[in-house]
Design a protein around this motif. Sequence first.
Motif, PDB file in Angstrom:
ATOM      1  N   HIS A   1      -1.575   9.731  10.671  1.00  0.00           N
ATOM      2  CA  HIS A   1      -1.795  10.197   9.299  1.00  0.00           C
ATOM      3  C   HIS A   1      -3.131  10.917   9.284  1.00  0.00           C
ATOM      4  O   HIS A   1      -4.191  10.298   9.162  1.00  0.00           O
TER       5      HIS A   1
ATOM      6  N   HIS B   1      -4.983  15.276   8.750  1.00  0.00           N
ATOM      7  CA  HIS B   1      -4.748  16.600   8.172  1.00  0.00           C
ATOM      8  C   HIS B   1      -5.565  17.680   8.882  1.00  0.00           C
ATOM      9  O   HIS B   1      -6.636  17.414   9.421  1.00  0.00           O
TER      10      HIS B   1
ATOM     11  N   THR C   1      -0.096  15.166  10.053  1.00  0.00           N
ATOM     12  CA  THR C   1       0.775  15.003   8.881  1.00  0.00           C
ATOM     13  C   THR C   1       0.172  15.724   7.679  1.00  0.00           C
ATOM     14  O   THR C   1      -0.275  15.102   6.716  1.00  0.00           O
TER      15      THR C   1
ATOM     16  N   TYR D   1       5.343  20.546   7.723  1.00  0.00           N
ATOM     17  CA  TYR D   1       5.811  19.993   8.997  1.00  0.00           C
ATOM     18  C   TYR D   1       5.394  20.869  10.185  1.00  0.00           C
ATOM     19  O   TYR D   1       5.067  20.368  11.251  1.00  0.00           O
TER      20      TYR D   1
ATOM     21  N   SER E   1       2.284  20.306  12.647  1.00  0.00           N
ATOM     22  CA  SER E   1       2.394  19.253  13.660  1.00  0.00           C
ATOM     23  C   SER E   1       3.026  19.795  14.938  1.00  0.00           C
ATOM     24  O   SER E   1       2.703  19.339  16.045  1.00  0.00           O
TER      25      SER E   1
ATOM     26  N   GLY F   1       5.266  15.519  12.401  1.00  0.00           N
ATOM     27  CA  GLY F   1       5.074  14.702  11.206  1.00  0.00           C
ATOM     28  C   GLY F   1       4.680  15.535  10.007  1.00  0.00           C
ATOM     29  O   GLY F   1       4.427  16.742  10.108  1.00  0.00           O
ATOM     30  N   GLU F   2       4.621  14.877   8.862  1.00  0.00           N
ATOM     31  CA  GLU F   2       4.231  15.513   7.608  1.00  0.00           C
ATOM     32  C   GLU F   2       3.947  14.416   6.596  1.00  0.00           C
ATOM     33  O   GLU F   2       4.431  13.293   6.724  1.00  0.00           O
ATOM     34  N   GLU F   3       3.128  14.747   5.602  1.00  0.00           N
ATOM     35  CA  GLU F   3       2.983  13.851   4.460  1.00  0.00           C
ATOM     36  C   GLU F   3       3.896  14.380   3.362  1.00  0.00           C
ATOM     37  O   GLU F   3       3.784  15.547   2.969  1.00  0.00           O
TER      38      GLU F   3
ATOM     39  N   VAL G   1       4.271   8.988   4.521  1.00  0.00           N
ATOM     40  CA  VAL G   1       4.143   9.730   5.773  1.00  0.00           C
ATOM     41  C   VAL G   1       5.456   9.688   6.535  1.00  0.00           C
ATOM     42  O   VAL G   1       6.081   8.639   6.672  1.00  0.00           O
ATOM     43  N   HIS G   2       5.858  10.850   6.995  1.00  0.00           N
ATOM     44  CA  HIS G   2       7.027  11.006   7.853  1.00  0.00           C
ATOM     45  C   HIS G   2       6.515  11.217   9.278  1.00  0.00           C
ATOM     46  O   HIS G   2       5.893  12.234   9.575  1.00  0.00           O
ATOM     47  N   PHE G   3       6.764  10.255  10.144  1.00  0.00           N
ATOM     48  CA  PHE G   3       6.253  10.263  11.515  1.00  0.00           C
ATOM     49  C   PHE G   3       7.404  10.406  12.498  1.00  0.00           C
ATOM     50  O   PHE G   3       8.269   9.534  12.579  1.00  0.00           O
TER      51      PHE G   3
ATOM     52  N   SER H   1      11.809  18.760   8.579  1.00  0.00           N
ATOM     53  CA  SER H   1      10.968  18.471   7.417  1.00  0.00           C
ATOM     54  C   SER H   1      11.760  17.874   6.268  1.00  0.00           C
ATOM     55  O   SER H   1      12.791  18.425   5.853  1.00  0.00           O
TER      56      SER H   1
END
Length: 441
Positions: free
Chosen positions: A129, A131, A159, A164, A167, A186-188, A199-201, A206
């Motif tokens: 997590h 940026h 993230t 997306y 990353s 990943g992305e927030e 959070v998408h890990f 996306s």
Amino acid sequence: MENQYCPYLTVTPTVFCIGKQEQEVRISAKNYHRRARFVLDNTARIKFFRVDSPVKGWRAWIDDAPAADFIREENGDLVFKVTVPYEGEYVIYLESQKEDGTFAQEQVLCVYALKEDLYKLMPYKGDFHMHSNCSDGKETPEYVAATCRKNGFDFMALTDHRQYAPSLTAKQAMADYGCDMLVCPGEEVHLPDNPVHIVHFGGKYSVNDLAYNDEAKYRAEVAEYTKNIPESYDELTRFQVAASEWTFDRIREAGGIAMFCHPFWRPWYHNYIGEDVNELLLEHNKFDVLEVVGGFYRHQTECNMLSISRWQEERAKGKKIPVAGISDCHGCDGDLAGWFYTIVFADKLEFDSIAEAIRDERSVAVHWIPEEHPVVVGPFRLTKFVYFLIREFYPDHDALCKAEGEIMRRDLAGYGEPDAAAQIKSRSGAVRKFMEQFWGK
């Protein structure tokens, strides 16, 4: 806890697998440090004992421990055999003998014994997590990834908010350098009208795009989720819970891990997430992992302590809630980066193995603000072992990672680092080799 880490002596192995009758232990010098040679050459007695065995009283564990028979090899290494029937930490005392026949302590070394289920796994350290300047961070995706390696990480994911693609940029950059660190996508996820941070890990595409490319479909599907939320709650709470649980499901469909972030974050004198939303999300427990340790500054650590306390209460109810520690850093050359992270016990440094370990509660969250003591949060067995690793394993592990990260950071900063990729590739496997030596594999 005393830091027994010794910079000039090596114990091989340092982590044992219990169940064997006898195991050979070798103590050697890491280099030609004068102190190392003195200690090895003057050792007259070795004592080996279990840290948490029953004792008669103060220091009785040293007096009562039997001396181990050892040999001194031609190269100066000390070799002896031990039996380790119980899981936990053990101590090696190296003692010299005085002229009056008494013994004096010269060095204390620590080792750890594990049952086979944990021994066959490795501790992988990472942050998923953070940026870059593609959202509201300060540095490029490549530089953030290089800093993760500098901070001793085995894996990471960038993230950025609602994005997306950055990353994937970080992932490609580390592949181009030939760095052994696992970089995952990943992305927030921030979806319309839902302030809950998720959070998408590690997933394959996306989830932000799913919602924003067809917002009408997103809202229609969330409306169906809302039907499962009791009408006794207000409309805003019901929507936010439904939208969050829609997001958790879409992340899993993408093959990723869904993390419920900083549930007790309090910016501008008000909690960011309403208490009813927290209650329902924790009650339903549809996320994969809870961010119990997040990237908060010193004056905000109350937010982490509340998350930890709440996790403990939920777990006492019998719930299975894996934990993570992350930095949420928006500038990796300042505060937060490296202060908070996750250690995962997995069989391979691959995303699927990391994800399986997290879901199986084989992770701990680490909160370690500079000049303070580390706080490790997770299942007791893992927490106990991680404190040992922080003292005995990570100093050398992190130094190896740092050397690689610094080369990449200098190159990315434009300092003309000569043949940076070649330097990194020449170090390939060094961290893994050290880990296998530490485990005696």
